[in-house]
Design an enzyme around this catalytic site. Structure first.
Site, short mmCIF file in Angstrom:
data_model
loop_
_atom_site.label_atom_id
_atom_site.label_comp_id
_atom_site.label_asym_id
_atom_site.label_seq_id
_atom_site.Cartn_x
_atom_site.Cartn_y
_atom_site.Cartn_z
N GLU A 446 0.78 -1.61 0.01
CA GLU A 446 -0.43 0.45 -0.59
C GLU A 446 0.68 1.62 -0.27
O GLU A 446 0.82 2.29 -1.02
CB GLU A 446 -1.22 0.16 0.97
N HIS A 449 2.19 2.26 -3.14
CA HIS A 449 0.96 2.95 -4.36
C HIS A 449 1.15 4.51 -4.75
O HIS A 449 1.76 5.39 -5.21
CB HIS A 449 -0.21 2.80 -4.12
ZN ZN Z 1 -1.84 -2.60 -4.49
#
Ligand code: ZN
Ligand code: ZN
Length: 701
Positions: A446, A449
């Site tokens: 995460e 990202h």
């Molecule tokens: Zn992802």
């Protein structure tokens, strides 16, 4: 008009200049000096916006992100990523849309649709209900409506030119930015400024679709778990005070580098002062101070970790962090978990506080580690206080544990530099439920990202990973593998012999499972044979596309490891000689160098450029062998980055054409003649399946 525009540029640069940032005046001078190499005219420089400019210490370059403009309005995503060394251009990705003036000749630059109308069109399309009348606090080419009681961030409408169909046509549009409190989305919606039609949109929230059968729906952001929201015990009193008091802290966590509680080394354990893993600027403030306030909770300069069981992240008072049981110094976050009871339990088992502590610890670990590889203040990292080192602050990660907005997934929102990014971790199925907050691989995924979105096209550009081919999921898996690999015990053959899954813990699988991926990552084609193809999965199945990208980067990493014959056991030391550190530097630098809106081949080229700049091309063949093996060789084509069905895969490690030369000396009749045939090729690997035929003239035997 041009003169005025230049003046505005300079003024902007002067007011925001910080150490390591490059002034707009200097940036313009750099562009002028390199006009020829860039094929820029003076007019081009006038019609440009410097969206980011900084000294990139990790590569010894100056980075400029130059956005095309026309009649003072920006051209959406028409951004060039430029690197300079010693004042000279060393890397350029992206181009100007040369046909733009002709394409917009018939379009008035003054909108017929007002900004407020475009905003209302957006709100209607996204089912966002207005609660109050809209009041614009500024007008003009960028109209600001404030948060209007419906958005996490200030709602804006910015006028810009928007190329469509790969630049075949261009429209004048309002790009409306709204981050509704009613969902997890951060919308950029582009509304035609002459006919009020929506012509494009970008969601700055990446929903990972980890488990396709249980997709998180964006329609409502409310607790849907079924059990009443619970919060961990503790009070908010006496948790903040002056500054620089916290010199020591101890955390019980699933410690670095373990991927999850089920992986080797993943038993909950105490770690004291883990910031000492990363000496230097990454940890100037340790983990609990933002330079003006110290926190005795799971909060500091890089992250604010807290539960969000209600799924109402706007209300800070409704969410609770983990509280230190000692203060002000040292701090103690020693909560002993029991994974056989619910992860949300607060008492008698303090599972929730443990899980929040783990989320806090890992966000900081990733911040510190990736800082060493070039995700620092100037390039747009996540810090409340940038300590005068450039970039925009005020953007620690808002890490929401056990978020009530969904299940069996996670998401990350990446607004531009200077706005708080948000990580939402969900509970997963099982009895008891599994918590993504202790699946460290998913936390890194995460966070990454945010890295890829901030670095691509510069940190001021929010939408540079918006193309159909974009590889965001692949980068996230790659960082996840790199950060959770136990490099201290890895051997040169582990890439082949030890496949890696992603998210095995949250799916209740053994660490040997594939988790949320169709195949485990491995350099052995018998285990992972994903390749780039004429058609690759589109956005509905984005993880499948990311798997191809990550598998390639993982192969590349092990190629480089084996080329240098060395693994850096301490991945926090980015300058060490091991191939793992070299690869992570290449990938991070490649993100900075690649074009805005990259496809797979653009991404590959960014890494090749990074190798040229960082290592003088020492790993070119190791890189190309990895890419060629998975269909991204020198003869591959991505077609349009905006299409996933127009690629031409290519498996060649031969660059360009073969060139042939022959040198035959003059010789007397009946004498022996010796001559050479020379074939020159840019080849990485053996040249096979080529037959050289040399036909002798008739008078020669
Ligand atoms: Zn992802
Ligand atoms: Zn939330």
């Amino acid at each position: 008009m041009k003169t005025i525009f230049t003046f505005l540029l300079c003024l902007f640069g002067a007011t925001t200049l910080l150490a390591q940032d490059v002034s707009t005046a200097d940036a313009v001078q750099l562009l002028s000096k390199n006009k020829q190499a860039l094929s820029f005219t003076s007019d081009d420089i006038q019609n440009s916006i410097i969206s980011n400019a900084f000294v990139n210490a990790s590569a010894g370059t100056t980075m400029l992100y130059v956005q095309q403009s026309f009649k003072t309005l920006p051209v959406f995503n028409q951004v060039q990523s430029l690197a300079f060394k010693n004042g000279l251009l060393v890397s350029a990705a992206g181009e100007r849309l040369r046909t733009l003036p002709k394409l917009v000749a018939a379009i008035p630059a003054v909108p017929t649709v007002p900004a407020e109308t475009a905003l209302r069109t957006t709100l209607t399309a996204k089912n966002i209900a207005l609660r109050h009348p809209l009041i614009a606090t500024s007008a003009g080419a960028k109209t600001d409506f404030g948060k209007a009681g419906i958005s996490h961030e200030r709602i804006t409408a910015e006028l810009m030119w928007v190329p469509l169909q790969d630049g075949a046509s261009v429209r004048l549009a309002w790009q409306v930015y709204v981050a509704p409190t009613s969902s997890s989305d951060y919308w950029l919606v582009r509304v035609d400024a002459h006919n009020n039609e929506i012509i494009g949109e970008t969601n700055l929230t990446t929903y990972c679709n980890f488990h396709l059968s249980e997709q998180h729906t964006t329609a409502s952001h409310v607790a849907t778990i079924g059990t009443p929201p619970t919060i961990n015990s503790g009070t908010a009193a006496s948790t903040t005070w002056g500054t620089n008091l916290v010199n020591s802290a101890t955390y019980r966590v699933i410690p670095f580098p373990a991927e999850s509680p089920n992986h080797a080394g993943g038993a909950p354990a105490l770690r004291t002062n883990p910031w000492t893993l990363t000496p230097g600027n990454a940890t100037s403030l340790n983990w609990h101070s933002n330079g003006s306030t110290d926190f005795a909770i799971s909060r500091g300069n890089n992250v604010w970790a807290r539960e969000d069981r209600r799924g109402t992240s706007t209300s800070d008072s409704a969410t609770l962090p983990a509280f230190s049981t000692t203060s002000p110094d040292p701090l103690t976050f020693d909560f002993v978990p029991d994974f056989t009871v619910a992860p949300t339990q607060t008492s008698p088992v303090p599972n929730q506080a443990f899980n929040i502590t783990n989320l806090f610890y890992w966000n900081n670990i990733i911040h510190d580690l990736t800082y060493q590889y070039g995700f620092d203040e100037v390039s747009g990292n996540f810090q409340q206080n940038n300590l005068g080192r450039g970039g925009a602050g005020n953007d620690y990660v808002d890490a929401q544990a056990q978020d009530g907005g969904g299940t069996s997934n996670a998401n990350f929102s990446t607004p531009p530099d200077g706005q708080v990014p948000r990580m939402q971790m969900y509970l997963w199925n099982g009895n008891p439920r599994k918590d993504g907050d202790v699946d460290n691989g998913i936390i890194v995924h995460e966070f990454a990202h945010g890295i890829s979105n901030r670095l691509a096209g510069g940190s001021a550009q929010a939408a540079c990973l918006g193309s159909a081919e974009q590889m965001g999921e692949g980068w996230s898996d790659y960082y996840s593998l790199m950060v959770t690999q136990d490099w201290a015990t890895s051997t040169l053959s582990d890439g082949f012999n030890k496949p890696r899954g992603i998210g095995t813990y949250v799916l209740g699988q053994a660490p040997t499972g594939s988790g949320i991926r169709s195949q485990r990552y491995c350099t052995n084609f018998a285990i992972n044979n994903r390749t780039y193809g004429a058609s690759i999965p589109g956005n509905g199945q984005q993880h499948s596309r990311g798997e191809i990208w990550c598998a390639t980067l993982w192969d590349m990493t092990w190629n480089i490891i084996n080329q240098v014959g060395d693994i850096n056991p301490n991945i926090f030391d980015a300058n060490a000689a091991g191939g793992n550190s070299i690869a992570l530097r290449l990938v991070t630098e490649g993100l900075k160098l690649q074009v805005c809106n990259a496809g797979f081949i653009d991404g590959r080229n960014g890494i090749l450029q990074a190798d040229q700049i960082l290592y003088n091309g020492a790993y070119r063949c190791a890189i190309m062998q990895a890419f060629a093996r998975r269909g991204m060789g020198f003869n591959a084509s991505q077609g349009s980055a905006n299409s996933t069905t127009d690629q031409v895969p290519g498996f060649s490690v031969i660059e360009g054409l073969l060139t042939f030369s022959q040198s035959v000396p003059q010789q007397q009749e009946n004498q022996l003649v010796t001559y050479n045939n020379i074939i020159t090729a840019g080849v990485c690997g053996a040249l096979t399946n080529y037959l050289l035929t040399d036909t002798l003239p008739q008078n020669v035997t």
